[in-house]
Design an enzyme around this catalytic site. Structure first.
Site, PDB file in Angstrom:
ATOM      1  N   GLY A 243       0.852  -0.896  -0.161  1.00  0.00           N
ATOM      2  CA  GLY A 243       0.096  -0.206   0.163  1.00  0.00           C
ATOM      3  C   GLY A 243       1.026   1.046  -0.144  1.00  0.00           C
ATOM      4  O   GLY A 243       0.903   2.533  -0.985  1.00  0.00           O
ATOM      5  N   GLY A 471       1.537  -6.547   3.855  1.00  0.00           N
ATOM      6  CA  GLY A 471       3.023  -6.861   3.999  1.00  0.00           C
ATOM      7  C   GLY A 471       3.901  -7.397   4.549  1.00  0.00           C
ATOM      8  O   GLY A 471       5.037  -7.878   4.884  1.00  0.00           O
ATOM      9  N   ALA A 514       1.512  -2.530  14.366  1.00  0.00           N
ATOM     10  CA  ALA A 514       2.002  -3.341  15.414  1.00  0.00           C
ATOM     11  C   ALA A 514       1.886  -2.696  16.639  1.00  0.00           C
ATOM     12  O   ALA A 514       1.223  -3.550  17.408  1.00  0.00           O
ATOM     13  CB  ALA A 514       4.020  -3.732  14.636  1.00  0.00           C
ATOM     14  N   LYS A 687       7.930   0.262  18.935  1.00  0.00           N
ATOM     15  CA  LYS A 687       7.853   1.776  17.452  1.00  0.00           C
ATOM     16  C   LYS A 687       8.037   0.783  16.283  1.00  0.00           C
ATOM     17  O   LYS A 687       7.613   0.103  16.404  1.00  0.00           O
ATOM     18  CB  LYS A 687       8.793   2.404  18.350  1.00  0.00           C
ATOM     19  CG  LYS A 687       8.500   2.525  19.668  1.00  0.00           C
ATOM     20  CD  LYS A 687      10.045   4.111  19.359  1.00  0.00           C
ATOM     21  CE  LYS A 687      10.613   4.642  20.851  1.00  0.00           C
ATOM     22  NZ  LYS A 687      11.681   5.053  20.855  1.00  0.00           N
ATOM     23  N   GLY A 688       6.574   2.043  16.190  1.00  0.00           N
ATOM     24  CA  GLY A 688       6.587   1.779  14.372  1.00  0.00           C
ATOM     25  C   GLY A 688       7.878   1.463  13.897  1.00  0.00           C
ATOM     26  O   GLY A 688       9.253   2.170  14.156  1.00  0.00           O
ATOM     27  N   GLU A 691       9.095   2.223   8.330  1.00  0.00           N
ATOM     28  CA  GLU A 691       9.236   3.571   7.556  1.00  0.00           C
ATOM     29  C   GLU A 691      10.444   3.638   8.429  1.00  0.00           C
ATOM     30  O   GLU A 691      10.915   4.453   7.100  1.00  0.00           O
ATOM     31  CB  GLU A 691       8.108   4.221   7.255  1.00  0.00           C
ATOM     32  CG  GLU A 691       6.483   3.937   6.727  1.00  0.00           C
ATOM     33  CD  GLU A 691       6.160   4.777   6.932  1.00  0.00           C
ATOM     34  OE1 GLU A 691       4.832   5.128   5.954  1.00  0.00           O
ATOM     35  OE2 GLU A 691       5.072   5.498   8.318  1.00  0.00           O
TER      36      GLU A 691
END
Length: 729
Positions: A243, A471, A514, A687-688, A691
């Site tokens: 995406g 994904g 997540a 944490k993310g 990116e």
């Protein structure tokens, strides 16, 4: 039953560290992997539906103006054609920068070349495609529409403006300064799976199989577009082939399929061509940025300035948040930050692959490299000297920060030479070899999330949410969290995602998936553990679960005695986001070779060192980092949207001409993950990461190009012709 946690305070219990199953963090392969590699995982366009008609979008051939008429009779006699749908909702552009925003345009107005204006429906795709090419449309074009941000009077984004101290004075009196202008071209998400939707009505109930990132918001957008209640819509998006921001909001193929299916009283499938995806799905804005840095003799910043110009269509709220990490990454008492938006007629600008830092960090980190050279301070040491103790603008503490460790350990693992750095010190044949580095930062976000966890009477578990997996490995990490909390193996946890009949998850975007959905699953499992502990006659905190049983006691199946237990976990971000600055941090190191005759740049090797809280799955996290570093190579060397200066149409609208990195572009890539526990980030201390891996990496390549060849380039991508033009005599 439901359990609710609103996080207003740091959560230091670190419960996942105290569980006994031992699967959290482990490099477990994706539980959906076999279905994907064998072709049995159905993507949006692949569901088998009886009586399916095929729709093809018709797109505008003017840049700005209005549709005067659509002559349906021009194609109705063609083989297989069923209908031409020109309902005004087909041309209503969903605001794609941030999900769940209202459409912004008059439906009969054309705002950009390639804007969808109608749908041709036929018995086969080939028939619909042929008819769509022959549909006669009359336009009234308006001349003089601005197509390029240069020369357009911009609008200042006041919420991004910062003025602290006297930056001009700091620049005038500084021992060393860096004042550079950096340009980046626009980018496409370039997801592997094209946008697609299959819509089917049964009475007043609509079911849509679509490729979506955020069904929790998308259902509201679609209901608003169709004028019906959300309760009458079911969105299914179990598997999404990428995406990267392009599927955050409802786009035209989903609305078109739903409208056409209702009108024709039969299911309709609409799949965008690759060219249509490039032409009418949102882009990342191009940017022009000015960086001004002022330091003392030792390279410590006293002044920090970052100004950026981006673009979007008139009326759109989204503005590429270029300054996002510049607000807190480095110190400097005298600060000036400003973001401006030029209104032009290209397709909507929105969130694409780490919006903000993906293009802001590569510019900032070039400016830091220039300052390192001028001050004679090693680039790694310069960054270490300028890490602030607190957020320099808001005076807030950082929730956690591994930047210094990433810089030091990354440099050590890479083999960084901290000695004097002069370009053109190493050559192999016709190739100059050089190294470069950059910091990494990406703001951390979490979103409200719900998930239902059911402990079945046979001792297995089912997790359900409308959360999507684009994904990134969501299926797997959700199974790991539930399994760890309930003492089950991953094989004993069935995960059902991407269906709006399930509780509302956070959606996949902004690298918050997540931490957000994982926290909702955690909350539900904690509540289930309480119920189990009551049956055992002990406290939940002291109870240990492993291999489907209470350690030293009965199995879960025996305790449940034929009964299912279910809890809905509800996680909600609280006031803690106002009291701390939360971000992922890291560092990039690159070695490149530059051809002295052609200007071609090749990446020999890259290393990324990242700190992003708890690692939920070592294998999927590493995969995300590798993907981000690959994106960095694209930003640095290949990726650029190119628009015709006369009529504004996108010239390179497929994967043959829009150059994403391929195997031969990506050489030796190494990932170093520095695990930590961040009690502010989320209840599961994660944490993310998705990116963070691209936020600054392009600058490591740019700085390595300079070290190799002496070509200091301020325009991404750094193509061979730009390198040649910048080579010193």
């Amino acid at each position: 039953m439901s359990a609710h946690l609103k996080q207003d305070e740091p959560i230091t219990s670190n419960r996942l560290d105290k569980m006994k199953q031992g699967i959290i963090g482990k490099p477990i392969s994706r539980i959906d992997g076999l279905a994907k590699v064998t072709g049995t995982a159905p993507y949006a366009a692949e569901y088998r539906v009886e009586g399916l008609a095929e729709g093809v979008l018709v797109t505008s051939r003017i840049t700005y103006g209005e549709v005067v008429s659509i002559d349906k009779t021009s194609v109705m006699s063609m083989p297989g054609v069923i209908a031409v749908v020109d309902d005004e909702r087909l041309t209503t552009r969903a605001a794609q920068g941030t999900a769940n925003e209202a459409p912004q345009q008059d439906p009969r107005t054309v705002c950009y070349w390639g804007q969808p204006i109608a749908l041709v429906v036929a018995e086969t795709f080939e028939q619909a495609r042929d008819a769509a090419k022959h549909l006669k449309v009359e336009y009234r074009a308006t001349s003089g529409a601005p197509l390029d941000p240069d020369g357009v009077t911009p609008e200042e984004q006041e919420d991004e403006t910062v003025n602290q101290g006297d930056l001009d004075g700091a620049m005038a009196s500084a021992a060393h300064t860096s004042d550079v202008q950096v340009k980046t071209e626009g980018h496409a998400s370039a997801a592997m799976e094209p946008h697609a939707a299959i819509a089917e009505w049964v009475g007043d109930r609509l079911t849509v199989h679509a490729s979506l990132q955020m069904p929790n918001y998308n259902i509201t957008e679609l209901a608003d577009s169709l004028g019906i209640e959300e309760d009458n819509i079911r969105l299914v998006s179990r598997y999404v082939g990428g995406g990267f921001g392009s599927k955050l909001g409802i786009s035209e193929e989903t609305v078109a399929a739903a409208v056409a299916a209702r009108e024709l009283k039969r299911p309709v499938r609409v799949v965008m061509s690759r060219q249509q995806v490039f032409q009418c799905v949102m882009r990342r804005s191009e940017t022009t940025q000015r960086l001004r840095l002022a330091s003392d003799e030792e390279g410590r910043l006293d002044g920090f300035g970052h100004q950026a110009l981006v673009s979007n269509l008139p009326g759109e709220e989204f503005a590429e948040p270029v300054l996002q990490s510049s607000h807190f990454l480095y110190g400097g008492e005298n600060r000036q930050l400003k973001l401006e938006v030029a209104r032009i007629h290209r397709m909507t600008a929105g969130s694409v692959r780490a919006p903000g830092e993906a293009v802001g960090m590569p510019a900032l980190e070039i400016a830091m490299d220039v300052l390192a050279e001028k001050s004679g301070v090693d680039p790694v040491e310069l960054r270490l000297r300028n890490i602030p103790d607190r957020n320099p603008e808001e005076d807030l503490p950082f929730s956690s920060r591994k930047l210094a460790e990433c810089l030091r350990e990354g440099a050590d693992k890479f083999g960084w030479d901290g000695g004097p750095r002069t370009p053109r010190q190493r050559r192999e044949g016709e190739w100059w070899i050089g190294t470069g580095m950059a910091s990494a930062a990406r703001v951390h976000n979490v979103g409200e999330a719900k998930a239902r966890v059911t402990l079945k009477s046979d001792g297995t578990a089912v997790v359900q949410s409308d959360m999507t997996d684009i994904g990134t490995g969501t299926y797997t990490i959700v199974a790991q969290i539930a399994g760890e909390m309930l003492g089950l193996s991953v094989e004993q946890v069935l995960v059902e995602l991407g269906d709006t009949d399930h509780p509302k998850g956070p959606g996949s975007g902004g690298s918050w998936g997540a931490a957000s959905i994982g926290s909702a699953v955690y909350v539900a499992c904690e509540a289930l553990r309480e119920k189990i502990a009551q049956r055992v006659g002990t406290s939940e905190e002291s109870m240990e679960l492993r291999d489907g049983a209470v350690v030293g006691g009965k199995s879960l199946a025996e305790l449940l005695d034929g009964e299912d237990l279910s809890e809905e976990g509800h996680y909600e971000p609280g006031d803690i986001s106002d009291s701390h600055t939360a971000s992922g941090f890291g560092a990039f190191f690159a070695e490149v070779r530059v051809n002295r005759f052609t200007g071609e740049t090749r990446v020999n090797r890259m290393l990324g060192a990242f700190g992003f809280g708890r690692v939920l799955n070592e294998k999927t996290a590493r995969s995300q980092c590798l993907g981000g570093i690959t994106w960095s190579i694209g930003v640095a060397l290949t990726e650029a949207l190119l628009f015709d200066p006369v009529d504004g149409h996108l010239v390179n609208c497929d994967l043959a001409e829009y150059h994403v990195p391929v195997n031969r572009d990506v050489a030796d890539v190494e990932v170093l993950m520095l695990e930590e526990r961040d009690p502010v980030a989320s209840p599961i201390q994660a944490k993310g990461i998705g990116e963070l891996g691209m936020c600054g990496g392009a600058a490591a390549i740019a700085n390595a190009i300079y070290n190799a060849s002496g070509a200091r380039i301020y325009h991404y991508p750094m193509t061979p012709e730009r390198v040649l033009a910048a080579l010193p005599d």
